[in-house]
Design a protein around this motif. Sequence first.
Motif, PDB file in Angstrom:
ATOM      1  N   LEU A 226       0.829  -1.204   0.000  1.00  0.00           N
ATOM      2  CA  LEU A 226       0.000   0.000   0.000  1.00  0.00           C
ATOM      3  C   LEU A 226       0.860   1.250   0.000  1.00  0.00           C
ATOM      4  N   PRO A 227       0.418   2.315  -0.669  1.00  0.00           N
ATOM      5  CA  PRO A 227       1.158   3.580  -0.641  1.00  0.00           C
ATOM      6  C   PRO A 227       1.244   4.127   0.782  1.00  0.00           C
ATOM      7  N   PRO A 228       2.279   4.894   1.082  1.00  0.00           N
ATOM      8  CA  PRO A 228       2.440   5.445   2.450  1.00  0.00           C
ATOM      9  C   PRO A 228       1.241   6.259   2.908  1.00  0.00           C
ATOM     10  N   LEU A 229       0.650   7.068   2.007  1.00  0.00           N
ATOM     11  CA  LEU A 229      -0.495   7.888   2.398  1.00  0.00           C
ATOM     12  C   LEU A 229      -1.683   7.022   2.790  1.00  0.00           C
ATOM     13  N   THR A 230      -1.941   5.974   2.042  1.00  0.00           N
ATOM     14  CA  THR A 230      -3.081   5.098   2.327  1.00  0.00           C
ATOM     15  C   THR A 230      -2.920   4.406   3.663  1.00  0.00           C
ATOM     16  N   ILE A 231      -1.771   3.806   3.907  1.00  0.00           N
ATOM     17  CA  ILE A 231      -1.572   3.086   5.167  1.00  0.00           C
ATOM     18  C   ILE A 231      -1.547   4.047   6.349  1.00  0.00           C
ATOM     19  N   THR A 232      -1.111   5.279   6.116  1.00  0.00           N
ATOM     20  CA  THR A 232      -1.129   6.271   7.199  1.00  0.00           C
ATOM     21  C   THR A 232      -2.556   6.641   7.570  1.00  0.00           C
ATOM     22  N   LEU A 233      -3.401   6.868   6.569  1.00  0.00           N
ATOM     23  CA  LEU A 233      -4.796   7.207   6.845  1.00  0.00           C
ATOM     24  C   LEU A 233      -5.517   6.058   7.533  1.00  0.00           C
ATOM     25  N   ILE A 234      -5.241   4.829   7.087  1.00  0.00           N
ATOM     26  CA  ILE A 234      -5.847   3.664   7.748  1.00  0.00           C
ATOM     27  C   ILE A 234      -5.377   3.567   9.196  1.00  0.00           C
ATOM     28  N   GLY A 235      -4.076   3.755   9.431  1.00  0.00           N
ATOM     29  CA  GLY A 235      -3.540   3.684  10.790  1.00  0.00           C
ATOM     30  C   GLY A 235      -4.143   4.741  11.696  1.00  0.00           C
ATOM     31  N   LEU A 236      -4.289   5.957  11.202  1.00  0.00           N
ATOM     32  CA  LEU A 236      -4.863   7.032  12.023  1.00  0.00           C
ATOM     33  C   LEU A 236      -6.324   6.752  12.358  1.00  0.00           C
TER      34      LEU A 236
ATOM     35  N   VAL B 127      -0.188  -3.129  11.952  1.00  0.00           N
ATOM     36  CA  VAL B 127      -0.576  -2.117  10.965  1.00  0.00           C
ATOM     37  C   VAL B 127       0.162  -0.809  11.233  1.00  0.00           C
ATOM     38  N   PHE B 128       0.280  -0.441  12.512  1.00  0.00           N
ATOM     39  CA  PHE B 128       0.949   0.815  12.859  1.00  0.00           C
ATOM     40  C   PHE B 128       2.437   0.771  12.516  1.00  0.00           C
ATOM     41  N   SER B 129       3.009  -0.433  12.525  1.00  0.00           N
ATOM     42  CA  SER B 129       4.436  -0.547  12.220  1.00  0.00           C
ATOM     43  C   SER B 129       4.749  -0.184  10.777  1.00  0.00           C
ATOM     44  N   LEU B 130       3.730  -0.197   9.899  1.00  0.00           N
ATOM     45  CA  LEU B 130       3.953   0.165   8.494  1.00  0.00           C
ATOM     46  C   LEU B 130       4.006   1.672   8.283  1.00  0.00           C
ATOM     47  N   SER B 131       3.506   2.433   9.241  1.00  0.00           N
ATOM     48  CA  SER B 131       3.420   3.883   9.071  1.00  0.00           C
ATOM     49  C   SER B 131       4.142   4.596  10.204  1.00  0.00           C
ATOM     50  N   PRO B 132       5.265   5.238   9.925  1.00  0.00           N
ATOM     51  CA  PRO B 132       5.940   6.019  10.971  1.00  0.00           C
ATOM     52  C   PRO B 132       5.062   7.129  11.535  1.00  0.00           C
ATOM     53  N   ILE B 133       4.187   7.686  10.691  1.00  0.00           N
ATOM     54  CA  ILE B 133       3.304   8.763  11.170  1.00  0.00           C
ATOM     55  C   ILE B 133       2.298   8.213  12.179  1.00  0.00           C
ATOM     56  N   ALA B 134       1.718   7.043  11.902  1.00  0.00           N
ATOM     57  CA  ALA B 134       0.764   6.441  12.836  1.00  0.00           C
ATOM     58  C   ALA B 134       1.449   6.082  14.151  1.00  0.00           C
ATOM     59  N   SER B 135       2.640   5.504  14.079  1.00  0.00           N
ATOM     60  CA  SER B 135       3.375   5.171  15.312  1.00  0.00           C
ATOM     61  C   SER B 135       3.715   6.429  16.096  1.00  0.00           C
ATOM     62  N   SER B 136       4.137   7.472  15.399  1.00  0.00           N
ATOM     63  CA  SER B 136       4.460   8.728  16.079  1.00  0.00           C
ATOM     64  C   SER B 136       3.208   9.355  16.700  1.00  0.00           C
ATOM     65  N   THR B 137       2.070   9.211  16.029  1.00  0.00           N
ATOM     66  CA  THR B 137       0.815   9.737  16.579  1.00  0.00           C
ATOM     67  C   THR B 137       0.468   9.039  17.881  1.00  0.00           C
ATOM     68  N   LEU B 138       0.642   7.722  17.922  1.00  0.00           N
ATOM     69  CA  LEU B 138       0.412   6.979  19.163  1.00  0.00           C
ATOM     70  C   LEU B 138       1.305   7.510  20.286  1.00  0.00           C
ATOM     71  N   ILE B 139       2.561   7.725  19.970  1.00  0.00           N
ATOM     72  CA  ILE B 139       3.509   8.199  20.984  1.00  0.00           C
ATOM     73  C   ILE B 139       3.142   9.596  21.462  1.00  0.00           C
ATOM     74  N   VAL B 140       2.763  10.469  20.521  1.00  0.00           N
ATOM     75  CA  VAL B 140       2.410  11.845  20.895  1.00  0.00           C
ATOM     76  C   VAL B 140       1.138  11.868  21.744  1.00  0.00           C
ATOM     77  N   LEU B 141       0.109  11.135  21.325  1.00  0.00           N
ATOM     78  CA  LEU B 141      -1.132  11.097  22.100  1.00  0.00           C
ATOM     79  C   LEU B 141      -0.894  10.550  23.502  1.00  0.00           C
ATOM     80  N   GLY B 142      -0.146   9.457  23.589  1.00  0.00           N
ATOM     81  CA  GLY B 142       0.138   8.884  24.902  1.00  0.00           C
ATOM     82  C   GLY B 142       0.939   9.813  25.786  1.00  0.00           C
ATOM     83  N   THR B 143       1.927  10.484  25.203  1.00  0.00           N
ATOM     84  CA  THR B 143       2.770  11.386  25.994  1.00  0.00           C
ATOM     85  C   THR B 143       1.985  12.591  26.486  1.00  0.00           C
TER      86      THR B 143
END
Length: 631
Positions: free
Chosen positions: A215-225, A276-292
Amino acid sequence: MSNFFLFNSWFIPFYGLIGSILTLPWSLGIVRRTGPRPAAYLNLLMTVLALIHGAIAFSHIWQVQTQQLVYHWLTVADLDLTLTIELSPVSLGALEVITGISLLAQFYALGYMEKDWSLARFFGLIGFFEAALSGIALSDSLLLSYGLLEMLTFSTYLLVGFWYAQPLVVTAARDAFLTKRVGDILLLMGLVALSSYGAGLTFSQLETWTETSTLPPLTITLIGLSLIAGPTGKCAQFPLNLWLDEAMEGPNPAGIMRNSIVVSAGAYVLIKLQPVFSLSPIASSTLIVLGTVTALGASLMALAQIDIKRALSHSTSVFLGLVFIAVGLGHVDIAILLLFSHATAKALLFMSIGAIITSTSNQNITEMGGLWSKMPATTTAFVVGSAGLITLIPMGLFWTLQRWFNGSWAVPSWLLAVLMFVNFFNALNLTRVFRLVFLGTPQSKTRRTPEVAWPMAFPMVTLTLINLIVPVIPIRWNLWLSNVPPLMEHDLEFVRWGIPLLVFSGFLGCIIGSKMELRRAWARSTQLSLRFLQDLFAYDFYLDRIYQVTVVWVVATLSKITSWLDRYVIDGLVNLVSLAAILSGNTLKYNATGQSQFYILTIMIGVSLLLWSLVNGQWSTMTNYWSSLIN
């Protein structure tokens, strides 16, 4: 025989559902002569059966490999919707935690709600609650898990609004339901998109799918978010964190489950979605930011609360924020252990404060004091539960964090700073509450405060002993250690200092909390700077007011615009057509003379006009044709 219990573990969630159904004759008022307590006993019996069944299956699962039970629910053409149950040490262990805490909370409710006229209705809702939670623990199906999360949202709404005669309770139930719906809608979009891209409809297929996904990076990022949105609401994370604070208006036995295992259900689904989140650095970073953001902000919010339930509810968001960080970093093993150690300690804390509320009929900690000698079992439960939420040897959280910093994980330096901040302020807040409630001289509302009766004391003491045994589990239970990020050599020295610094931050919080000045005479400081910070934290950084001037204002404005368009544009056009019909009808009615000559003349005029229009059209066509030929 053990195989029978293991492969029929799918039935365990139905125990709670059956118990809920059995309470209906009492909750609906069909049976009145016996009172509501038989309904409570029936629900308790079904929970005991679920606990025993799960214990047998859990003891046997270690001898066999992870099993999956697949049920084909709907098969049409290429569409195959399956409901999959996973039998593994993790799922059955989570199931035992759910049924165990549910059993203790229901036993506790017999004493806490002894005089409540709607006791049967409460136990019916708890049975429904337990069924949804048990199903989530066993589910390996994305579709089934989403349906069970919806059941959980609905039951949360009913339990928060249990005392529906109070306006504040109704508002809290509404806010909790609507806040979760925001995340649920986005979660459903993500699940549908995920299945449409060939990921399958089970969590166990996600890891295999991620290895071959293109999947393209944009698609997997939107799915992850979109997949993050659902657990964000369920786990009371920023910006959907306000509902948990308001949900404290519900009965405390339901609060025991809500703050320990209900919020953990959303995090449990989040952990399963981690590939799924491991495929998108943006989704993983969002998890970290929200949790922090949630962990830091909620730690400060708790310091300014004077309601004993709200002072402890914010720490639930804090620890779920740490779970978000662990999932964002790919540390799923640590995320599971954080959920487990937090659930048992938080359940015990809410049992202790429920005993205080029952004995004092009060929730304001500035009006309490001197309960140490009057309520020894409650005091012990509060101390043990508090120690389980601070990095103190030998409690469960210490061993969980020690496993996080044992050199097997790539731990960034900022994570240590976040954990030290959270540990320090958590220790400070718990010490503050302990001093105001249990130490000092008895106040007017705590001078004659007995220890609670045995229906409340027995589960509280039992859970106290369980919390003292919990540290063994992080030491001996290996969950899974796949996808562990490699640790660099230069990080080893940093990791070795992690646990000593965390222990020091906990002790420092306890020491400062025991020395800081506590004023009971007034809850709000007269110093302008201190009062500003106190109000900022007490009102949750004014998030509700920010919502009022942003999201609520936008929705209200759009609603007014839509209402105006509907009233004056859409209805105006319809009214114009109807008015034209009325006027034309009133005009034509004068032509109805009853004379046949007039009707024949009208028909001839109409036919003549029709023929003239046709001839005129043909003449124009012929003229244009001859003109083109001549030219």
